[in-house]
Design a protein around this motif. Structure first.
Motif, mmCIF file in Angstrom:
data_model
loop_
_atom_site.group_PDB
_atom_site.id
_atom_site.type_symbol
_atom_site.label_atom_id
_atom_site.label_comp_id
_atom_site.label_asym_id
_atom_site.label_seq_id
_atom_site.Cartn_x
_atom_site.Cartn_y
_atom_site.Cartn_z
ATOM 1 N N LYS A 16 0.829 -1.204 0.000
ATOM 2 C CA LYS A 16 0.000 0.000 0.000
ATOM 3 C C LYS A 16 0.863 1.252 0.000
ATOM 4 O O LYS A 16 0.558 2.229 -0.679
ATOM 5 C CB LYS A 16 -0.917 0.016 1.224
ATOM 6 N N SER A 17 1.943 1.230 0.783
ATOM 7 C CA SER A 17 2.791 2.418 0.860
ATOM 8 C C SER A 17 3.540 2.646 -0.449
ATOM 9 O O SER A 17 3.704 3.789 -0.879
ATOM 10 C CB SER A 17 3.767 2.309 2.029
ATOM 11 N N ILE A 18 3.971 1.579 -1.095
ATOM 12 C CA ILE A 18 4.656 1.727 -2.376
ATOM 13 C C ILE A 18 3.691 2.244 -3.434
ATOM 14 O O ILE A 18 4.019 3.138 -4.223
ATOM 15 C CB ILE A 18 5.297 0.390 -2.792
ATOM 16 N N LEU A 23 1.435 6.612 -6.866
ATOM 17 C CA LEU A 23 0.314 7.481 -7.209
ATOM 18 C C LEU A 23 0.636 8.940 -6.909
ATOM 19 O O LEU A 23 0.250 9.842 -7.667
ATOM 20 C CB LEU A 23 -0.944 7.053 -6.456
ATOM 21 N N GLY A 24 1.337 9.191 -5.814
ATOM 22 C CA GLY A 24 1.734 10.555 -5.489
ATOM 23 C C GLY A 24 2.678 11.132 -6.523
ATOM 24 O O GLY A 24 2.555 12.289 -6.918
ATOM 25 N N LEU A 25 3.611 10.323 -6.983
ATOM 26 C CA LEU A 25 4.552 10.787 -7.997
ATOM 27 C C LEU A 25 3.836 11.069 -9.316
ATOM 28 O O LEU A 25 4.082 12.103 -9.952
ATOM 29 C CB LEU A 25 5.654 9.744 -8.201
ATOM 30 N N ILE A 26 2.952 10.188 -9.729
ATOM 31 C CA ILE A 26 2.186 10.402 -10.966
ATOM 32 C C ILE A 26 1.348 11.666 -10.855
ATOM 33 O O ILE A 26 1.312 12.496 -11.774
ATOM 34 C CB ILE A 26 1.299 9.178 -11.273
ATOM 35 N N TYR A 59 -6.213 10.566 -8.044
ATOM 36 C CA TYR A 59 -5.020 9.777 -7.699
ATOM 37 C C TYR A 59 -4.459 10.208 -6.350
ATOM 38 O O TYR A 59 -4.043 9.373 -5.549
ATOM 39 C CB TYR A 59 -3.938 9.937 -8.755
ATOM 40 N N ALA A 60 -4.437 11.508 -6.105
ATOM 41 C CA ALA A 60 -3.886 12.009 -4.849
ATOM 42 C C ALA A 60 -4.756 11.597 -3.661
ATOM 43 O O ALA A 60 -4.229 11.239 -2.599
ATOM 44 C CB ALA A 60 -3.738 13.523 -4.906
ATOM 45 N N LEU A 61 -6.062 11.636 -3.825
ATOM 46 C CA LEU A 61 -6.946 11.222 -2.731
ATOM 47 C C LEU A 61 -6.813 9.728 -2.437
ATOM 48 O O LEU A 61 -6.745 9.320 -1.274
ATOM 49 C CB LEU A 61 -8.397 11.576 -3.061
ATOM 50 N N ILE A 62 -6.761 8.930 -3.492
ATOM 51 C CA ILE A 62 -6.591 7.489 -3.306
ATOM 52 C C ILE A 62 -5.222 7.195 -2.695
ATOM 53 O O ILE A 62 -5.089 6.378 -1.780
ATOM 54 C CB ILE A 62 -6.782 6.742 -4.638
ATOM 55 N N PHE A 80 8.042 4.803 2.528
ATOM 56 C CA PHE A 80 7.176 5.057 1.379
ATOM 57 C C PHE A 80 5.807 5.582 1.797
ATOM 58 O O PHE A 80 5.173 6.328 1.054
ATOM 59 C CB PHE A 80 7.031 3.800 0.520
ATOM 60 N N ALA A 81 5.353 5.219 2.975
ATOM 61 C CA ALA A 81 4.080 5.765 3.460
ATOM 62 C C ALA A 81 4.210 7.269 3.680
ATOM 63 O O ALA A 81 3.332 8.047 3.285
ATOM 64 C CB ALA A 81 3.663 5.070 4.747
ATOM 65 N N TYR A 82 5.317 7.685 4.295
ATOM 66 C CA TYR A 82 5.528 9.116 4.521
ATOM 67 C C TYR A 82 5.767 9.864 3.210
ATOM 68 O O TYR A 82 5.247 10.970 3.020
ATOM 69 C CB TYR A 82 6.691 9.345 5.475
ATOM 70 N N LEU A 83 6.535 9.262 2.302
ATOM 71 C CA LEU A 83 6.744 9.889 0.991
ATOM 72 C C LEU A 83 5.423 10.028 0.240
ATOM 73 O O LEU A 83 5.165 11.060 -0.393
ATOM 74 C CB LEU A 83 7.720 9.061 0.155
ATOM 75 N N GLY A 84 4.595 8.999 0.297
ATOM 76 C CA GLY A 84 3.293 9.059 -0.356
ATOM 77 C C GLY A 84 2.407 10.134 0.243
ATOM 78 O O GLY A 84 1.730 10.868 -0.483
ATOM 79 N N MET A 85 2.425 10.249 1.573
ATOM 80 C CA MET A 85 1.633 11.300 2.216
ATOM 81 C C MET A 85 2.075 12.681 1.762
ATOM 82 O O MET A 85 1.253 13.529 1.395
ATOM 83 C CB MET A 85 1.755 11.214 3.739
ATOM 84 N N VAL A 86 3.373 12.921 1.760
ATOM 85 C CA VAL A 86 3.895 14.243 1.397
ATOM 86 C C VAL A 86 3.588 14.572 -0.057
ATOM 87 O O VAL A 86 3.085 15.657 -0.371
ATOM 88 C CB VAL A 86 5.411 14.311 1.680
ATOM 89 N N MET A 87 3.861 13.633 -0.971
ATOM 90 C CA MET A 87 3.625 13.909 -2.385
ATOM 91 C C MET A 87 2.143 14.095 -2.693
ATOM 92 O O MET A 87 1.777 14.971 -3.481
ATOM 93 C CB MET A 87 4.204 12.781 -3.244
ATOM 94 N N ASN A 88 1.280 13.312 -2.068
ATOM 95 C CA ASN A 88 -0.152 13.437 -2.325
ATOM 96 C C ASN A 88 -0.711 14.732 -1.751
ATOM 97 O O ASN A 88 -1.565 15.367 -2.373
ATOM 98 C CB ASN A 88 -0.895 12.225 -1.777
ATOM 99 N N VAL A 89 -0.235 15.143 -0.595
ATOM 100 C CA VAL A 89 -0.711 16.407 -0.025
ATOM 101 C C VAL A 89 -0.235 17.585 -0.877
ATOM 102 O O VAL A 89 -1.003 18.521 -1.130
ATOM 103 C CB VAL A 89 -0.256 16.546 1.448
ATOM 104 N N ILE A 90 1.005 17.541 -1.355
ATOM 105 C CA ILE A 90 1.500 18.605 -2.227
ATOM 106 C C ILE A 90 0.686 18.663 -3.510
ATOM 107 O O ILE A 90 0.317 19.741 -3.987
ATOM 108 C CB ILE A 90 3.001 18.420 -2.522
ATOM 109 N N SER A 91 0.362 17.503 -4.057
ATOM 110 C CA SER A 91 -0.447 17.458 -5.274
ATOM 111 C C SER A 91 -1.848 18.024 -5.030
ATOM 112 O O SER A 91 -2.379 18.766 -5.860
ATOM 113 C CB SER A 91 -0.533 16.032 -5.792
#
Length: 105
Positions: A16-18, A23-26, A59-62, A80-91
């Motif tokens: 899930k974190s990966i 998704l955050g990067l995309i 994508y960011a919400l998911i 990766f969970a923290y990276l995903g949180m940061v990238m999705n919030v920025i998006s």
């Protein structure tokens, strides 16, 4: 003195974190491209770019939901969970900024 040796653990990265980080990067890359191309065309914002913003927001919400779920898991690595949180919030902040700027014009 630091003791030399190996630390054996059974911790792994959560799928899930990966997925959240991917998704955050995309989402982040697509939002940056939309903003760049709109800026390059003097603020012109087409329907296709609006669709990209909508998909980026989804994508960011998911991804944010997956990152939160991955962070709740026990005995996992959380990078990766923290990276995903940061990238999705920025998006999501970029999407909000684009919507706010569009409403003010």
């Amino acid at each position: 003195m630091r003791k030399k040796g190996y630390i054996f653990t059974d911790k792994t990265y959560s799928k899930k974190s990966i997925m959240s980080a991917i998704l955050g990067l995309i989402s982040l890359v697509s939002m940056c491209l939309v903003i760049y191309f709109s800026y390059r065309e003097a603020g012109a914002f087409s329907i296709s770019r609006g669709g990209v913003c909508l998909l980026s927001m989804l994508y960011a919400l998911i991804g944010l939901g997956l990152a939160i779920a991955a962070r709740m898991e026990k005995d996992r690595f959380y990078l990766f969970a923290y990276l995903g949180m940061v990238m999705n919030v920025i998006s999501l902040l970029l999407v909000s900024t684009v919507l706010y700027a569009g409403a003010m014009l």
